[in-house]
Scaffold this active site. Structure first.
Site, PDB file in Angstrom:
ATOM      1  N   ASP A  25       0.851  -1.201   0.000  1.00  8.20           N
ATOM      2  CA  ASP A  25       0.000   0.000   0.000  1.00  8.20           C
ATOM      3  C   ASP A  25       0.883   1.246   0.000  1.00  8.20           C
ATOM      4  O   ASP A  25       0.578   2.245  -0.660  1.00  8.20           O
ATOM      5  CB  ASP A  25      -0.908  -0.012   1.240  1.00  8.20           C
ATOM      6  CG  ASP A  25      -2.216   0.733   1.027  1.00  8.20           C
ATOM      7  OD1 ASP A  25      -2.296   1.533   0.081  1.00  8.20           O
ATOM      8  OD2 ASP A  25      -3.158   0.514   1.815  1.00  8.20           O
ATOM      9  N   HIS A 224      -8.258  -1.225   8.687  1.00 10.10           N
ATOM     10  CA  HIS A 224      -7.235  -0.693   7.771  1.00 10.10           C
ATOM     11  C   HIS A 224      -7.508   0.804   7.614  1.00 10.10           C
ATOM     12  O   HIS A 224      -8.354   1.218   6.827  1.00 10.10           O
ATOM     13  CB  HIS A 224      -7.380  -1.443   6.440  1.00 10.10           C
ATOM     14  CG  HIS A 224      -6.463  -1.007   5.341  1.00 10.10           C
ATOM     15  ND1 HIS A 224      -5.350  -1.729   4.971  1.00 10.10           N
ATOM     16  CD2 HIS A 224      -6.506   0.046   4.490  1.00 10.10           C
ATOM     17  CE1 HIS A 224      -4.755  -1.142   3.936  1.00 10.10           C
ATOM     18  NE2 HIS A 224      -5.429  -0.054   3.634  1.00 10.10           N
ATOM     19  N   HIS A 226      -6.528   4.719   6.764  1.00 11.66           N
ATOM     20  CA  HIS A 226      -5.667   5.744   6.170  1.00 11.66           C
ATOM     21  C   HIS A 226      -5.857   6.994   7.024  1.00 11.66           C
ATOM     22  O   HIS A 226      -6.920   7.189   7.619  1.00 11.66           O
ATOM     23  CB  HIS A 226      -6.036   5.975   4.699  1.00 11.66           C
ATOM     24  CG  HIS A 226      -5.569   4.851   3.802  1.00 11.66           C
ATOM     25  ND1 HIS A 226      -4.458   4.958   3.016  1.00 11.66           N
ATOM     26  CD2 HIS A 226      -6.047   3.599   3.609  1.00 11.66           C
ATOM     27  CE1 HIS A 226      -4.270   3.817   2.350  1.00 11.66           C
ATOM     28  NE2 HIS A 226      -5.232   2.967   2.693  1.00 11.66           N
ATOM     29  N   CYS A 257      -3.972   5.175  -2.550  1.00 11.23           N
ATOM     30  CA  CYS A 257      -4.496   4.298  -3.586  1.00 11.23           C
ATOM     31  C   CYS A 257      -4.510   5.073  -4.892  1.00 11.23           C
ATOM     32  O   CYS A 257      -5.128   6.139  -4.960  1.00 11.23           O
ATOM     33  CB  CYS A 257      -5.901   3.816  -3.240  1.00 11.23           C
ATOM     34  SG  CYS A 257      -6.590   2.795  -4.556  1.00 11.23           S
ATOM     35  N   ASN A 266      -1.275   5.524   4.950  1.00  8.80           N
ATOM     36  CA  ASN A 266      -1.887   4.668   5.966  1.00  8.80           C
ATOM     37  C   ASN A 266      -1.489   5.149   7.356  1.00  8.80           C
ATOM     38  O   ASN A 266      -0.518   5.892   7.524  1.00  8.80           O
ATOM     39  CB  ASN A 266      -1.356   3.238   5.830  1.00  8.80           C
ATOM     40  CG  ASN A 266      -1.849   2.540   4.583  1.00  8.80           C
ATOM     41  OD1 ASN A 266      -1.373   2.809   3.489  1.00  8.80           O
ATOM     42  ND2 ASN A 266      -2.807   1.668   4.750  1.00  8.80           N
TER      43      ASN A 266
HETATM   44  P1  HMG Z   1      -9.081  -5.676 -16.751  1.00 14.59           P
HETATM   45  O1  HMG Z   1      -8.494  -4.733 -17.731  1.00 14.59           O
HETATM   46  O2  HMG Z   1     -10.580  -5.699 -16.636  1.00 14.59           O
HETATM   47  O3  HMG Z   1      -8.535  -7.144 -16.992  1.00 14.59           O
HETATM   48  O4  HMG Z   1      -8.458  -5.320 -15.332  1.00 14.59           O
HETATM   49  P2  HMG Z   1      -9.120  -8.318 -17.874  1.00 14.59           P
HETATM   50  O5  HMG Z   1      -9.514  -9.416 -16.956  1.00 14.59           O
HETATM   51  O6  HMG Z   1     -10.135  -7.789 -18.836  1.00 14.59           O
HETATM   52  O7  HMG Z   1      -7.825  -8.763 -18.706  1.00 14.59           O
HETATM   53  C1  HMG Z   1      -7.237  -7.865 -19.667  1.00 14.59           C
HETATM   54  C2  HMG Z   1      -5.775  -8.262 -19.895  1.00 14.59           C
HETATM   55  O8  HMG Z   1      -5.040  -8.044 -18.698  1.00 14.59           O
HETATM   56  C3  HMG Z   1      -5.576  -9.739 -20.255  1.00 14.59           C
HETATM   57  O9  HMG Z   1      -4.455  -9.796 -21.140  1.00 14.59           O
HETATM   58  C4  HMG Z   1      -5.194 -10.362 -18.958  1.00 14.59           C
HETATM   59  O10 HMG Z   1      -4.389 -11.521 -19.089  1.00 14.59           O
HETATM   60  C5  HMG Z   1      -4.388  -9.250 -18.316  1.00 14.59           C
HETATM   61  P3  HMG Z   1      -4.649 -10.081 -22.718  1.00 14.59           P
HETATM   62  O11 HMG Z   1      -5.352 -11.400 -22.771  1.00 14.59           O
HETATM   63  O12 HMG Z   1      -5.499  -8.949 -23.202  1.00 14.59           O
HETATM   64  O13 HMG Z   1      -3.257 -10.050 -23.216  1.00 14.59           O
HETATM   65  N1  HMG Z   1      -4.462  -9.359 -16.849  1.00 14.59           N
HETATM   66  C6  HMG Z   1      -3.395  -9.417 -16.028  1.00 14.59           C
HETATM   67  N2  HMG Z   1      -2.084  -9.362 -16.256  1.00 14.59           N
HETATM   68  C7  HMG Z   1      -1.267  -9.467 -15.175  1.00 14.59           C
HETATM   69  N3  HMG Z   1      -1.729  -9.619 -13.925  1.00 14.59           N
HETATM   70  C8  HMG Z   1      -3.046  -9.669 -13.653  1.00 14.59           C
HETATM   71  C9  HMG Z   1      -3.928  -9.543 -14.753  1.00 14.59           C
HETATM   72  N4  HMG Z   1      -5.274  -9.553 -14.821  1.00 14.59           N
HETATM   73  C10 HMG Z   1      -5.570  -9.435 -16.107  1.00 14.59           C
HETATM   74  N5  HMG Z   1      -3.477  -9.828 -12.406  1.00 14.59           N
HETATM   75  C11 HMG Z   1      -7.838  -5.899 -13.072  1.00 14.59           C
HETATM   76  C12 HMG Z   1      -8.911  -5.977 -14.147  1.00 14.59           C
HETATM   77  C13 HMG Z   1      -8.434  -6.380 -11.769  1.00 14.59           C
HETATM   78  C14 HMG Z   1      -6.675  -6.800 -13.480  1.00 14.59           C
HETATM   79  C15 HMG Z   1      -7.353  -4.415 -12.955  1.00 14.59           C
HETATM   80  O14 HMG Z   1      -8.456  -3.621 -12.719  1.00 14.59           O
HETATM   81  C16 HMG Z   1      -6.337  -4.206 -11.868  1.00 14.59           C
HETATM   82  O15 HMG Z   1      -5.200  -4.677 -11.952  1.00 14.59           O
HETATM   83  N6  HMG Z   1      -6.713  -3.460 -10.771  1.00 14.59           N
HETATM   84  C17 HMG Z   1      -5.835  -3.292  -9.636  1.00 14.59           C
HETATM   85  C18 HMG Z   1      -5.978  -1.907  -9.052  1.00 14.59           C
HETATM   86  C19 HMG Z   1      -5.123  -1.801  -7.806  1.00 14.59           C
HETATM   87  O16 HMG Z   1      -4.144  -2.514  -7.647  1.00 14.59           O
HETATM   88  N7  HMG Z   1      -5.490  -0.872  -6.872  1.00 14.59           N
HETATM   89  C20 HMG Z   1      -4.773  -0.686  -5.654  1.00 14.59           C
HETATM   90  C21 HMG Z   1      -4.946  -1.809  -4.664  1.00 14.59           C
HETATM   91  S1  HMG Z   1      -6.480  -1.735  -3.771  1.00 14.59           S
HETATM   92  C22 HMG Z   1      -6.142  -0.693  -2.415  1.00 14.59           C
HETATM   93  O17 HMG Z   1      -5.122  -0.067  -2.371  1.00 14.59           O
HETATM   94  C23 HMG Z   1      -7.133  -0.643  -1.274  1.00 14.59           C
HETATM   95  C24 HMG Z   1      -6.644  -1.386  -0.014  1.00 14.59           C
HETATM   96  O18 HMG Z   1      -5.409  -0.850   0.452  1.00 14.59           O
HETATM   97  C25 HMG Z   1      -7.694  -1.287   1.102  1.00 14.59           C
HETATM   98  C26 HMG Z   1      -8.190   0.158   1.355  1.00 14.59           C
HETATM   99  O19 HMG Z   1      -7.375   1.061   1.602  1.00 14.59           O
HETATM  100  O20 HMG Z   1      -9.414   0.323   1.304  1.00 14.59           O
HETATM  101  C27 HMG Z   1      -6.418  -2.895  -0.296  1.00 14.59           C
HETATM  102 MG    MG Z   2      -5.197   0.932   1.661  1.00 14.90          MG
END
Ligand code: HMG
Ligand code: MG
Length: 322
Positions: A25, A224, A226, A257, A266
């Site tokens: 994070d 969790h 922030h 984020c 955080n």
């Molecule tokens: P998408 O574009 O809808 O993915 O993203 P898809 O399923 O349509 O796939 C499209 C392409 O991406 C495909 O490749 C997949 O293979 C590839 P293609 O066939 O076109 O060549 N792909 C991947 N490649 C590598 N690794 C993967 C992956 N998944 C698909 N995992 C997705 C959907 C969920 C992947 C995207 O929206 C994403 O990565 N989001 C992450 C956002 C993020 O990390 N945000 C921060 C974390 S959350 C947070 O911080 C909150 C928290 O701290 C708690 C709080 O504070 O509340 C936890």
């Molecule tokens: Mg967080």
């Protein structure tokens, strides 16, 4: 090293688990790319400081979070011959995984435990996961099932539990419904995220109470926070009074984020340890070592830590050049 005066308060837990999210994070929101070797040292130092769980990185789409696109390289560095980590230490590491593709990558690299991350609101589900609120469950269900079949422990996050920058107030009932549904996919713990740091203490008490009323036990819940509005410690105290024993925190107060611009750092691990130590609550964490790590990390990032405790204690340590 100054220490707080210790006075136990009635009715609070005797021991608390700190779930360290700094490398994930904390670094997912950094403007500059942090070298992989620095991340590996950061993880290793946090483990050495006694943090029982360290969330090391994310197997999300590398284009969505370029800061953590080196997840594979980091896992390789932390691998069997990793810097100062043994097999027991590897059990302490956890990685964020959104879908089956992410799970495949994590499994290939020997990840031991994962965390999925859902949203309590429709807008943030779209922005953070490119899925509707309902669609997120279809993405997580096979991910959790396959992770469990492979012997991994799964944690579930639910974001925007206390407010959402696009939708405003988020009803407690909605948070409980989404959170329970995520947990019931097969998680061992549900972490309630105040993603943008708008929660206040009474809201924490009400939300924890609502989850307990819905049948969840206190040891299945984590908080969790922030610290956007400086409420994270007050909110932690409210949760301690409610009996919660797991808190997420980030060394030096790094964090945010990339898909919620109003999210800031955080709750700082050091601020949390200082308060818990003052309350006589055990954490097993060496405060001096975490402070030294955050001072070192601040030097790597080129700016001071936002943590009040790091600022108060950090000067005078060997590495206070930040
Ligand atoms: P998408 O574009 O809808 O993915 O993203 P898809 O399923 O349509 O796939 C499209 C392409 O991406 C495909 O490749 C997949 O293979 C590839 P293609 O066939 O076109 O060549 N792909 C991947 N490649 C590598 N690794 C993967 C992956 N998944 C698909 N995992 C997705 C959907 C969920 C992947 C995207 O929206 C994403 O990565 N989001 C992450 C956002 C993020 O990390 N945000 C921060 C974390 S959350 C947070 O911080 C909150 C928290 O701290 C708690 C709080 O504070 O509340 C936890
Ligand atoms: Mg967080």
């Amino acid at each position: 090293m100054r220490t707080p005066s210790v006075v136990r308060a009635e009715g609070l837990p005797e021991r608390v688990t700190i779930y360290e999210v700094g490398p994930r994070d904390g670094l997912q929101n950094e403007k500059a790319l942090v070298p992989t070797a620095v991340k590996a040292e950061f993880v290793q130092r946090l483990v050495a400081a006694g943090l029982p769980i360290v969330e090391a990185t994310s197997f999300v789409h590398p284009k969505w979070v370029p800061q953590l696109a080196d997840a594979a390289e980091l896992m390789a560095l932390l691998g069997e011959r990793g810097p100062g980590l043994d097999e027991l230490d590897h059990q302490k590491l956890r990685v964020l995984v959104p879908n089956e593709r992410g799970l495949d990558r994590a499994l290939e690299l020997g990840a031991k435990h994962i965390a999925i991350f859902g949203s309590a609101t429709e807008t943030f589900a779209q922005k953070n996961l490119n899925r509707s609120l309902d669609e997120q469950f279809a993405m997580f269900e096979p991910t959790v099932r396959r992770a469990r079949d492979a012997g991994l422990d799964v944690r579930a996050y639910v974001s925007m539990c206390f407010g959402d920058p696009w939708e405003g107030a988020v009803p407690v009932g909605q948070v409980v419904e989404v959170g329970k549904r995520l947990f019931d996919l097969g998680a061992s713990q549900l972490s309630l995220g105040d993603t943008i740091g708008v929660g206040t203490a009474g809201h924490v008490t009400a939300l924890v109470g609502a989850f307990v009323e819905a049948g969840m036990s206190l040891d299945q819940l984590a908080l969790h926070f922030h610290d956007t509005y400086g409420q994270a410690l007050a909110n932690t105290y409210a949760a301690l009074q409610a009996g919660i024993t797991t808190y997420d925190a980030s060394a030096g107060g790094l964090g945010g984020c990339p898909y919620a611009k109003s999210a800031t750092g955080n709750l700082a691990t050091e601020d949390l340890v200082w308060m818990l130590r003052g309350l006589g609550i055990e954490t097993g964490v060496d405060l001096e070592q975490v402070v030294a790590t955050s001072v070192w990390m601040a030097a790597q990032l080129g700016r001071p830590s936002p943590s009040a405790v790091v600022r108060a204690l950090g000067t005078g340590t060997a590495e206070s050049g930040a």
